[in-house]
Design a protein around this motif. Structure first.
Motif, short mmCIF file in Angstrom:
data_model
loop_
_atom_site.label_atom_id
_atom_site.label_comp_id
_atom_site.label_asym_id
_atom_site.label_seq_id
_atom_site.Cartn_x
_atom_site.Cartn_y
_atom_site.Cartn_z
N PHE A 35 -51.98 23.01 12.61
CA PHE A 35 -52.29 22.97 14.10
C PHE A 35 -50.96 22.19 14.70
O PHE A 35 -50.33 21.60 13.67
N TRP A 38 -51.68 16.23 16.01
CA TRP A 38 -53.06 15.69 15.57
C TRP A 38 -54.02 15.73 16.80
O TRP A 38 -55.09 15.43 16.67
N PHE A 41 -56.02 18.48 16.79
CA PHE A 41 -57.03 18.54 15.56
C PHE A 41 -58.24 17.73 16.15
O PHE A 41 -59.61 18.08 16.14
N PRO A 62 -54.95 19.18 6.02
CA PRO A 62 -54.87 19.57 7.48
C PRO A 62 -53.38 18.79 7.64
O PRO A 62 -53.16 17.84 7.07
#
Length: 471
Positions: A35, A38, A41, A62
């Motif tokens: 992604f 953060w 996310f 992640p």
């Protein structure tokens, strides 16, 4: 690749839920979730740590493209904590600023959200957002007026406003009738140490405070004016006001079917033979109203006296207003002194709350008295004029009134029951004000026993329709 435009405040996002389902189904075949940052996310640190652990159990790492972290290095967990906490702190700060701004606006009397039913959002000359009455304003006023009579349940009022074209559910109507916004107030919710308060809004009220309070009395059961269970008939406006001339019991009324239609009669409900045609009795009553309408000069004189008695002289009114303002200022000063003592920690919160509970109702009562006194002359004049017109043309008002209006007129004139016999009415109870105003009328007289006789003569002019059944 999965893309979405939902907020990262939680993981209840459609695209992320689909992604998580895919990862569970493809366990062992996917090892990296990418992604941008953060804060894309998650913007909630607690939820983020829980999701990271869940992804790790699925064998997925992640990773942020612009903020890469090797989480196998213990020191990088400090940076992870910062990356996850920073957006949550930003959200919390934005939320606090929003709450503070909205509460400040409410304290200034401004409405901050979407306009409620009956209003619409607009902008003033300074291009500031305001709300003004909308196309449904008349329907809201109609609903309050009907509800205030106490004659209609909420479901019936809902049916009437829906018939007028106002799209509204029962729950929505209930909330409207309970909302002080419609008489000009905005509710400021309790927050931290601040208690709930009612603020005078800048918007135009749709109903008066008096009308709003009457509706609250009806909804709370303090005002009951429901019609009798017996359905009222247009042909029987005097039902409920008549007594039997033979046995003294209450007279009712009903229709009899016959050749040509339905014919209505007033008759005793106790079995005696008292029975007379409703059409003739109604006509004689209406005809008799012409006989005791007072002269216009008499009515004008009484209205002038009433107006003068209810209007304070300018100096007296100003003095009374000044005295009320002094009392308001004195109690406001006591409240401010308590606030200062609380800020200086010379008074604990419980003591301060007790002081507020003592003085805020006093200030409100004094403010209401001041407002009522300021508007007293205007309010009396507003009600005097329609009453004057009604008394000057009582027969015309009665003839054109609805069934409910006719019954209100009858009940306002006669405090006692009526007895109909030998083509005239008599009663032992007449409203004293009405009696005084109409005392010079030829059609209205009393005797030593306190019985008033209404000399309403019967005439051949009584209309007849159809073929009356033999009785």
């Amino acid at each position: 690749m999965y893309s979405e435009d939902h907020s990262a405040k939680s993981f209840e996002r459609p695209a992320f839920i689909q992604l998580l389902a895919f990862l569970k189904k493809s366990k062992g075949r996917v090892d990296l979730l990418l992604f941008l940052k953060w804060d894309r996310f998650s913007r909630n640190a607690g939820d983020a740590y829980g999701m990271i652990n869940q992804l790790n159990r699925l064998g997925v790492e992640p990773q942020a493209i612009e903020q890469p972290l090797d989480l196998t290095i213990p020191e990088n967990k400090i940076m992870l904590a910062f990356y996850l906490a920073a957006p949550e702190v930003e959200n919390d700060r934005r939320s606090l600023n929003t709450i503070a701004g909205m509460r400040r606006a409410i304290k200034e009397g401004r409405h901050c959200t979407l306009a409620p039913k009956g209003y619409r959002n607009a902008r003033n000359e300074q291009n500031r957002p305001i709300i003004i009455p909308g196309k449904d304003a008349s329907h809201i006023q109609f609903a309050f007026e009907k509800m205030a009579t106490g004659l209609h349940p909420v479901q019936e009022v809902l049916r009437l406003v829906n018939k007028r074209g106002f799209n509204c559910s029962k729950n929505q109507l209930w909330r409207i009738l309970r909302n002080p916004f419609y008489y000009g107030k905005i509710l400021l919710p309790a927050y931290k140490d601040e208690e709930e308060a009612s603020i005078q809004g800048q918007h135009e009220p749709l109903v008066s405070e008096l009308l709003f309070n009457e509706v609250q009395d009806v909804l709370d059961g303090r005002k009951k004016n429901h019609p009798s269970r017996q359905r009222q008939k247009e042909e029987l406006p005097l039902r409920g006001f008549l007594l039997c001339g033979i046995c003294g019991k209450q007279i009712t009324g009903s229709g009899s079917k016959g050749n040509g239609g339905v014919y209505f009669y007033y008759h005793c409900r106790c079995g005696c033979k008292e029975r007379f045609k409703a059409e003739e009795a109604n006509w004689i009553f209406e005809k008799g109203l012409h006989e005791f309408s007072a002269e216009e000069t008499v009515i004008d004189l009484y209205m002038k006296i009433l107006e003068d008695r209810t209007r304070l002289s300018v100096p007296d009114k100003q003095k009374a207003l000044q005295e009320l303002q002094q009392e308001i200022d004195k109690n406001m000063a006591r409240l401010k002194e308590a606030q200062q003592m609380r800020l200086d920690k010379e008074m604990d919160m419980e003591e301060y709350r007790n002081v507020k509970k003592t003085y805020e109702p006093i200030i409100k009562t004094l403010t209401d008295q001041q407002k009522d006194l300021s508007q007293s002359s205007m309010e009396v004049s507003k009600y005097i004029l329609p009453c004057t017109d009604l008394l000057k043309n009582l027969p015309g008002y009665y003839a054109n009134a609805t069934l409910q209006g006719k019954r209100l007129i009858i009940g306002s004139i006669f405090s006692g029951k009526l007895i109909f016999e030998k083509n005239y009415y008599r009663t032992t109870g007449v409203d004293p004000v009405f009696e005084e105003i109409c005392s010079t009328s030829a059609g209205f007289g009393g005797n030593k026993n306190g019985t008033f006789r209404l000399n309403f003569e019967k005439s051949h002019e009584v209309p007849r329709t159809g073929f009356e059944p033999v009785s």
